[in-house]
Scaffold this motif. Structure first.
Motif, short mmCIF file in Angstrom:
data_model
loop_
_atom_site.label_atom_id
_atom_site.label_comp_id
_atom_site.label_asym_id
_atom_site.label_seq_id
_atom_site.Cartn_x
_atom_site.Cartn_y
_atom_site.Cartn_z
N TYR A 106 -6.47 -13.30 11.13
CA TYR A 106 -5.57 -13.10 12.28
C TYR A 106 -5.48 -11.60 12.63
O TYR A 106 -5.55 -11.21 13.79
N TYR A 107 -5.35 -10.76 11.58
CA TYR A 107 -5.27 -9.31 11.83
C TYR A 107 -6.52 -8.81 12.51
O TYR A 107 -6.48 -7.91 13.34
N LEU A 173 0.73 1.29 -11.98
CA LEU A 173 0.29 0.21 -11.11
C LEU A 173 1.50 -0.47 -10.45
O LEU A 173 1.54 -0.71 -9.25
N LEU A 176 2.95 1.63 -7.87
CA LEU A 176 2.17 1.59 -6.64
C LEU A 176 2.49 0.34 -5.84
O LEU A 176 2.69 0.40 -4.62
N LEU A 180 4.23 1.07 -2.38
CA LEU A 180 3.44 0.83 -1.17
C LEU A 180 3.81 -0.49 -0.51
O LEU A 180 4.22 -0.56 0.63
N TRP A 181 3.67 -1.53 -1.29
CA TRP A 181 3.71 -2.88 -0.75
C TRP A 181 5.14 -3.33 -0.44
O TRP A 181 5.48 -3.69 0.67
N TYR A 184 7.00 -1.06 2.03
CA TYR A 184 6.50 -1.29 3.39
C TYR A 184 7.05 -2.60 3.93
O TYR A 184 7.61 -2.65 5.03
N PRO A 190 7.18 -3.25 10.86
CA PRO A 190 7.83 -3.30 12.18
C PRO A 190 8.73 -4.52 12.34
O PRO A 190 9.70 -4.49 13.09
N LEU B 480 -6.69 -1.85 -6.14
CA LEU B 480 -5.44 -2.46 -5.71
C LEU B 480 -4.76 -1.61 -4.64
O LEU B 480 -4.31 -2.11 -3.60
N ALA B 481 -4.71 -0.29 -4.90
CA ALA B 481 -4.04 0.60 -3.97
C ALA B 481 -4.73 0.57 -2.61
O ALA B 481 -4.07 0.45 -1.56
N ILE B 484 -4.00 -2.75 -0.81
CA ILE B 484 -2.66 -2.81 -0.24
C ILE B 484 -2.60 -1.98 1.04
O ILE B 484 -2.06 -2.42 2.07
N ILE B 485 -3.17 -0.79 0.96
CA ILE B 485 -3.11 0.10 2.13
C ILE B 485 -3.86 -0.52 3.32
O ILE B 485 -3.39 -0.48 4.45
N GLN B 487 -4.28 -3.71 3.91
CA GLN B 487 -3.41 -4.78 4.41
C GLN B 487 -2.35 -4.23 5.34
O GLN B 487 -2.11 -4.74 6.42
N ILE B 488 -1.70 -3.16 4.88
CA ILE B 488 -0.62 -2.56 5.67
C ILE B 488 -1.16 -2.06 7.01
O ILE B 488 -0.59 -2.31 8.07
N LEU B 490 -3.87 -3.00 8.59
CA LEU B 490 -4.26 -4.12 9.45
C LEU B 490 -3.03 -4.75 10.11
O LEU B 490 -3.04 -5.09 11.29
N HIS B 491 -1.99 -4.85 9.31
CA HIS B 491 -0.75 -5.44 9.80
C HIS B 491 -0.18 -4.63 10.96
O HIS B 491 0.19 -5.18 11.99
N ILE B 492 -0.15 -3.33 10.76
CA ILE B 492 0.38 -2.44 11.81
C ILE B 492 -0.50 -2.52 13.06
O ILE B 492 -0.02 -2.60 14.19
N TRP B 493 -1.78 -2.55 12.80
CA TRP B 493 -2.73 -2.57 13.92
C TRP B 493 -2.53 -3.84 14.75
O TRP B 493 -2.44 -3.80 15.96
N ARG B 494 -2.44 -4.98 14.06
CA ARG B 494 -2.25 -6.25 14.76
C ARG B 494 -0.94 -6.23 15.55
O ARG B 494 -0.90 -6.65 16.69
N TYR B 495 0.10 -5.71 14.94
CA TYR B 495 1.40 -5.65 15.60
C TYR B 495 1.30 -4.82 16.88
O TYR B 495 1.81 -5.20 17.93
N ASN B 498 -0.63 -6.69 19.57
CA ASN B 498 0.16 -7.78 20.16
C ASN B 498 1.17 -7.25 21.16
O ASN B 498 1.48 -7.92 22.13
#
Lengths: 239, 499
Positions: A106-107, A173, A176, A180-181, A184, A190, B480-481, B484-485, B487-488, B490-495, B498
């Motif tokens: 989707y992204y 870990l 992090l 981060l996750w 956020y 948003p 992992l880092a 995660i980054i 994902q974040i 991509l999420h912002i980009w999609r938002y 849209n």
């Protein structure tokens, strides 16, 4: 209907989160400043806590509280699920993986709408299990490091540096994942900015439920699934 | 003056002219003598117009010439020569020869026998006392010391000379050293109030070999000069040396101030007179540059610290120094410093030990030669002991006082007794280590030393568990880092798309 609040978390969960937040915060501050002890800010923290011995004492005491919370949580969770009082909503299942793939698609613009989630989405489950298994690991390795002489009566000496490697790396870990996750997702995303207040108030708006947990909303309201999903898709693509 | 000086040749002439009691041969000799006088002696005697008695002139007829010798019973001899020029310049120029050489005169010239030159000199110097009485002489400290010294064979002439004797105040030497060594080149000693004695003889060869060979005596012996020789009274030999070493600071002020911060000076000022002063380590007239002679340094310290020295000499460092003349190994001053020596039992010093060891053991250039790892200090500092220690040191700076002792290098390796662990069975090392661990970790068991990875980075063979865990995290944490980054983002980009 739009400003209707739905109860999401019980008071105990709110308290649990607060305790976790505080103990985790203290552990991170006292722990990482020991891991990265050469950095100025670490030294500043340790000196202001009253020296390295005090910092270690605080870290260990907080670790004990953290462990108690973790153990209580696990015991309560097991009991709750075993007695079938609580639904096993946190367990990872096949849908989570397909949801992750769906969402990435989707992204990237390969799906028209994001995946629909139940009570917890895959991100939340990932954080939860991340914290939980790290917490258990930290508990055991922390105890080993606290009583090295006692442990080496029963186990080979190498266990101690191995525990140190595990403790310090896993802590980083975990830090992090949270920094981060989780930060956020609950602050900067948003969709929730400036703060996802549901864990503090225990309530969430119906509108956000439509967006974020339509499957759960549907089961709460008992209506036909299609209605909520439709409502969600309309809302999701609209705003 | 001139007329009186020339009295001698006129006398000769009158003898020659009268000729009453002479045969031809004597007359010829007298004429020859006159000729000699006319051509040789006047330039010497007449030069500054000095009065010399008739008798002296008579004696000088023979004794001003080289070749006359006095033979002693030991078959050694001295020349019976008098330098007329020197005698002319001496303070005794107006004396007649017989005033000192009492048995002799124009008429008498007895033959006397002496065992050796020393006996002769002592005998001859007795003449001095006829004018210069002991009481008179003793008013000068230097004479008092010499006269009271029964063992010493001091004769006046040793210092003052005989025919060339000069007024002390007017006497000049080519160098101050010559002036001082006139007496101090002789064997004589001074007695201190407590009865101790000290030889005041200065060995010239030693002085010449010292780094101070270009200095004059008074550069160090402040207050003494060719004109001044103050009398100083010391309670003991030790007092004398302690006071004497104070002169060093006049040039070596930096070292002096450093030593004032040191434990030796502290002991001294607490009243321990055995505490070493400059000259105890460096010597006095024999001051040499230690420079590259590091063995000498260790030996100097060993003079007062023999037990420590023995232990050191048997250690890995001491062995290399004494057996192989290895100049890389530390000697005493490399850890303790030379002048501002700290109390090694203090907490401050103890906590500095890792730094001291790292001066060499973290230096690749030195360690490379012996195949030693330079990670030893780093691995110590990054482990519990090292981290705690570095915090304690900083906390101490901030006036916090953690009193717990933290293991430093020497606690496991020993201090002066450090030996190489290479040739020792690992089991023995471990057994010794356990004992050391138990000093602080009371409940430590046999496995406990293994918790320490022996200064080496974990490897698959040395510490597989630690190595694998660290490796997994090294790979997994960045993945992992990044995940995660991504994902974040991509999420912002999609938002954003849209909206």
């Amino acid at each position: 209907m739009a400003h209707e609040k739905i109860r999401r978390f019980s008071n105990w969960r709110i308290v649990e989160h607060w305790m976790l937040l505080l103990t985790f915060g203290v552990l991170v501050i006292t722990g990482l400043s020991q891991k990265f002890y050469t950095i100025d800010i670490s030294q500043w923290i340790i000196f202001h806590l009253g020296g390295i011995d005090r910092a270690r004492l605080i870290h260990r005491c907080t670790g004990v509280i953290f462990s108690l919370i973790t153990v209580a949580h696990i015991l309560a969770g097991i009991t709750g699920i075993a007695l079938k009082k609580w639904p096993p909503s946190m367990f990872i299942n096949k849908e989570d993986i397909s949801d992750l793939i769906h969402n990435i698609r989707y992204y990237l613009g390969m799906e028209k709408s994001p995946a629909v989630f139940g009570r917890y989405n895959y991100r939340q489950k990932f954080e939860y299990w991340g914290v939980l298994h790290s917490g258990v690991l930290m508990m055991f390795t922390g105890l080993i490091l606290w009583f090295p002489a006692l442990i080496t009566r029963f186990l080979p000496g190498e266990v101690i540096p191995a525990a140190k490697a595990l403790h310090t790396n896993q802590a980083f870990l975990m830090f992090l994942i949270i920094a981060l996750w989780h930060i956020y997702n609950s602050i900067f995303s948003p969709e929730v900015f400036p703060l996802d207040t549901s864990i503090f108030t225990g309530c969430i708006s119906r509108e956000r439920m439509i967006h974020e947990h339509p499957v759960e909303l549907e089961s709460i309201e008992g209506g036909p699934r299609e209605r909520v999903v439709h409502e969600y898709q309309e809302a999701g693509t609209g705003s | 003056m001139q007329a009186r000086l020339l009295h001698f040749p006129s006398l000769l002439l009158s003898y020659i002219q009268k000729g009453c009691f002479m045969n031809g041969t004597i007359k010829t000799i007298l004429i020859l003598l006159f000729c000699f006088w006319a051509f040789m002696v006047p330039p010497v005697l007449v030069k500054a117009g000095v009065v010399i008695s008739d008798e002296t002139q008579q004696c000088l007829v023979c004794h001003a010439k080289h070749g006359l010798t006095k033979v002693f019973e030991n078959n050694k001899s001295i020349e019976a020569y008098v330098d007329a020029g020197e005698f002319r310049a001496s303070v005794h120029k107006e004396l007649k020869c017989s005033e000192c050489h009492t048995d002799f005169s124009g008429e008498k010239h007895p033959k006397r026998r002496f065992r050796n030159s020393e006996q002769y000199k002592i005998q001859a110097a007795l003449a001095c006392k006829r004018c210069h009485t002991n009481e008179q002489l003793k008013t000068k400290s230097i004479h008092a010391a010499v006269l009271d010294d029964e063992k010493g064979s001091h004769t006046c002439t040793n210092c003052h000379g005989s025919h060339s004797i000069k007024s002390v105040s007017k006497k000049t030497y080519k160098s101050e050293e010559q002036h001082c060594l006139k007496c101090h080149g002789q064997e004589f000693s001074v007695e201190f109030k407590n009865g101790e004695k000290l030889s005041l003889k200065v060995e010239m060869p030693m002085l010449q070999a010292s780094v101070h060979k270009k200095l004059s005596c008074s550069d160090c012996h402040f207050g003494f000069s060719q004109a001044q020789h103050p009398q100083r009274n010391f309670r003991s030999r030790r007092d004398f040396f302690i006071a004497g070493s104070e002169t060093c600071r006049r040039c070596h002020f930096d070292k002096y101030t450093k030593s004032m911060e040191g434990i030796h000076y502290a002991k001294l000022s607490q009243g321990n007179l055995d505490a070493p002063v400059c000259t105890d380590c460096h010597g006095s007239h024999t001051v040499v540059r230690f420079g590259s002679n590091r063995t000498l340094i260790a030996q100097r310290c060993g003079k007062c610290h023999p037990q420590t020295f023995d232990i050191y000499a048997k250690s890995a460092h001491g062995n290399a120094l004494f057996d192989e003349h290895n100049q890389d190994v530390p000697v005493c001053i490399d850890c303790h410093t030379a002048h501002n020596i700290e109390n090694p039992l203090s907490l401050d010093y103890r906590e500095k030990i890792p730094d001291l060891c790292s001066n060499c053991h973290a230096n690749k250039a030195i360690m490379g030669k012996y195949g030693l790892s330079t990670d030893v200090v780093k691995s110590y500092l990054s482990d519990f002991h090292g981290v705690t220690l570095s915090f304690y040191r900083k906390q101490r700076e901030k006036s916090d006082k953690p009193s717990r002792l933290i293991a430093v290098c020497t606690d496991c390796h020993g201090t002066h007794s450090i030996i190489s662990a290479r040739n020792i069975a690992p089991a023995l090392v471990k057994a010794n280590l356990v004992k050391r661990c138990q000093v602080c970790h009371k409940d430590a068991a046999g496995n406990f030393p293994d918790t320490w990875l022996s200064h080496y980075e974990p490897t698959l063979t040395s510490a597989p568990l630690v190595f694998i865990i660290s490796l997994i995290y090294k790979i997994f944490t960045p993945i992992l880092a990044i995940g995660i980054i991504l994902q974040i983002m991509l999420h912002i980009w999609r938002y954003a798309v849209n909206r």
